[in-house]
Write a protein that holds these residues in place. Structure first.
Motif, PDB file in Angstrom:
ATOM      1  N   PRO A  95       0.818  -1.213   0.000  1.00 19.18           N
ATOM      2  CA  PRO A  95       0.000   0.000   0.000  1.00 19.18           C
ATOM      3  C   PRO A  95       0.851   1.262   0.000  1.00 19.18           C
ATOM      4  N   LEU A  96       0.334   2.300  -0.654  1.00 22.32           N
ATOM      5  CA  LEU A  96       1.045   3.575  -0.696  1.00 22.32           C
ATOM      6  C   LEU A  96       0.838   4.380   0.582  1.00 22.32           C
ATOM      7  N   SER A  97       0.280   3.752   1.600  1.00 24.59           N
ATOM      8  CA  SER A  97      -0.014   4.419   2.868  1.00 24.59           C
ATOM      9  C   SER A  97       1.174   4.475   3.817  1.00 24.59           C
ATOM     10  N   GLY A  98       2.258   3.740   3.488  1.00 29.62           N
ATOM     11  CA  GLY A  98       3.396   3.676   4.393  1.00 29.62           C
ATOM     12  C   GLY A  98       3.380   2.455   5.287  1.00 29.62           C
ATOM     13  N   GLU A  99       2.288   1.707   5.262  1.00 26.05           N
ATOM     14  CA  GLU A  99       2.171   0.499   6.079  1.00 26.05           C
ATOM     15  C   GLU A  99       3.177  -0.557   5.633  1.00 26.05           C
ATOM     16  N   THR A 100       3.814  -1.223   6.584  1.00 25.71           N
ATOM     17  CA  THR A 100       4.751  -2.301   6.276  1.00 25.71           C
ATOM     18  C   THR A 100       3.990  -3.598   6.029  1.00 25.71           C
ATOM     19  N   VAL A 101       4.343  -4.279   4.943  1.00 26.37           N
ATOM     20  CA  VAL A 101       3.757  -5.586   4.651  1.00 26.37           C
ATOM     21  C   VAL A 101       4.882  -6.609   4.557  1.00 26.37           C
ATOM     22  N   SER A 102       4.551  -7.863   4.822  1.00 24.37           N
ATOM     23  CA  SER A 102       5.540  -8.934   4.825  1.00 24.37           C
ATOM     24  C   SER A 102       5.164 -10.018   3.834  1.00 24.37           C
ATOM     25  N   SER A 103       6.183 -10.668   3.287  1.00 23.49           N
ATOM     26  CA  SER A 103       5.995 -11.814   2.401  1.00 23.49           C
ATOM     27  C   SER A 103       7.155 -12.769   2.634  1.00 23.49           C
ATOM     28  N   ALA A 104       7.184 -13.845   1.870  1.00 23.02           N
ATOM     29  CA  ALA A 104       8.283 -14.802   1.997  1.00 23.02           C
ATOM     30  C   ALA A 104       9.632 -14.178   1.668  1.00 23.02           C
ATOM     31  N   ASN A 105       9.614 -13.035   0.977  1.00 20.77           N
ATOM     32  CA  ASN A 105      10.866 -12.399   0.555  1.00 20.77           C
ATOM     33  C   ASN A 105      11.323 -11.292   1.495  1.00 20.77           C
ATOM     34  N   GLY A 106      10.522 -10.949   2.505  1.00 21.93           N
ATOM     35  CA  GLY A 106      10.949  -9.923   3.447  1.00 21.93           C
ATOM     36  C   GLY A 106       9.859  -8.931   3.777  1.00 21.93           C
ATOM     37  N   GLU A 107      10.271  -7.726   4.200  1.00 20.42           N
ATOM     38  CA  GLU A 107       9.343  -6.653   4.564  1.00 20.42           C
ATOM     39  C   GLU A 107       9.473  -5.512   3.567  1.00 20.42           C
ATOM     40  N   PHE A 108       8.333  -4.882   3.273  1.00 27.77           N
ATOM     41  CA  PHE A 108       8.296  -3.829   2.263  1.00 27.77           C
ATOM     42  C   PHE A 108       7.359  -2.717   2.711  1.00 27.77           C
ATOM     43  N   ARG A 109       7.685  -1.497   2.295  1.00 29.04           N
ATOM     44  CA  ARG A 109       6.808  -0.364   2.572  1.00 29.04           C
ATOM     45  C   ARG A 109       7.026   0.694   1.490  1.00 29.04           C
TER      46      ARG A 109
END
Length: 258
Positions: free
Chosen positions: A137-151
């Motif tokens: 999301p373009l909100s700045g919220e951190t999301v996680s997946s099998a590849n790591g964390e993204f924001r």
């Protein structure tokens, strides 16, 4: 169902009658990353082509090749549109992994912005081993997946109004910028990407016109093949093998079917 829709599903292993929802996009992105490699073989062989929907279908879905960001994200964009999503393509400027300085060759990265509900998300299947594997999301919220964390954070810079930051699993200890992009400048015609392809193929500062590179996701991490090495990440364990041309061709066939 269109030919592109049916062929894309077949390539990544989705049933023809499966309904693609926002909630199932993580699975679509993971399957795409494991099946369609990020690779520059056409650039190295000097066999580029005009960027068009028809040519992308032929390269990626008929000949079962991979591609670079402007190819991989374009074909995924068309698939998403075919399945009822609201999405646009836009361009960005890549930030060097180690120096964290923006590359000087221009807006050569292509990514997808997808709107769901009242939120906009970045979706990217064309960033090598740095794939979010989930809408960010373009909100700045951190999301996680099998590849790591993204924001994705909002910025005000000459390169765009947002940056995507990442902390790759087993690789990064701190956040780093992947690229900046401009949400205010959607691309209306993918023929615009011919200019990107020309820079990638010809510019002396391009990192993709000197040596072959292929990478794709696996269940435990990813594989990266160049003309001098083969690197495997598997659940945090890395193995790297120095190779020659004959071994390159063996691995190319074994892991990339080429």
């Amino acid at each position: 169902m269109s030919e592109l829709n049916a062929m894309f599903r077949k390539r990544i292993g989705l049933l023809e009658d499966e309904t693609i929802t926002f909630e199932s996009l993580d699975r679509v992105l993971e399957k795409t990353a494991q099946t369609i490699p990020f690779e520059n073989l056409c650039i190295i062989a000097k066999k580029t082509y005009d960027i068009s929907k028809e040519n992308l279908v032929d390269k990626i879905l008929v000949r079962n090749e991979g591609g670079l960001c402007y190819e991989l994200n374009s074909i995924l964009y068309f698939f998403l549109i075919e399945n009822g999503f609201q999405a646009v393509l836009t361009r960005g400027v890549v930030c060097h992994n180690e120096t964290q300085e923006y590359l000087t060759i221009g807006r050569t990265h292509v990514t997808i912005l997808l709107t769901h509900g009242e939120q906009t998300y970045l979706v990217d299947t064309g960033f090598g081993g740095n794939l979010p594997l989930t809408p960010v999301p373009l909100s700045g919220e951190t999301v996680s997946s099998a590849n790591g964390e993204f924001r994705v954070n909002k910025v005000n810079s000459e390169h765009g109004d947002y940056v995507i930051e990442m902390k790759l699993r087993h690789k990064d200890t701190d956040w780093r910028i992947g690229y900046a992009f401009d949400s205010r400048k959607p691309v209306s015609d993918i023929a615009e990407f011919n200019a990107i392809q020309k820079i990638i193929a010809e510019h002396e500062e391009s990192s993709f016109n000197k040596h072959p590179l292929l990478t794709r996701r696996t269940n435990g991490g990813n594989l990266t093949l160049t003309d001098s090495s083969f690197t495997q990440w598997d659940h945090g364990k890395v193995t790297k093998e120095k190779i020659d041309r004959a071994r390159f061709n063996e691995l190319l066939l074994q892991y990339f079917g080429r």
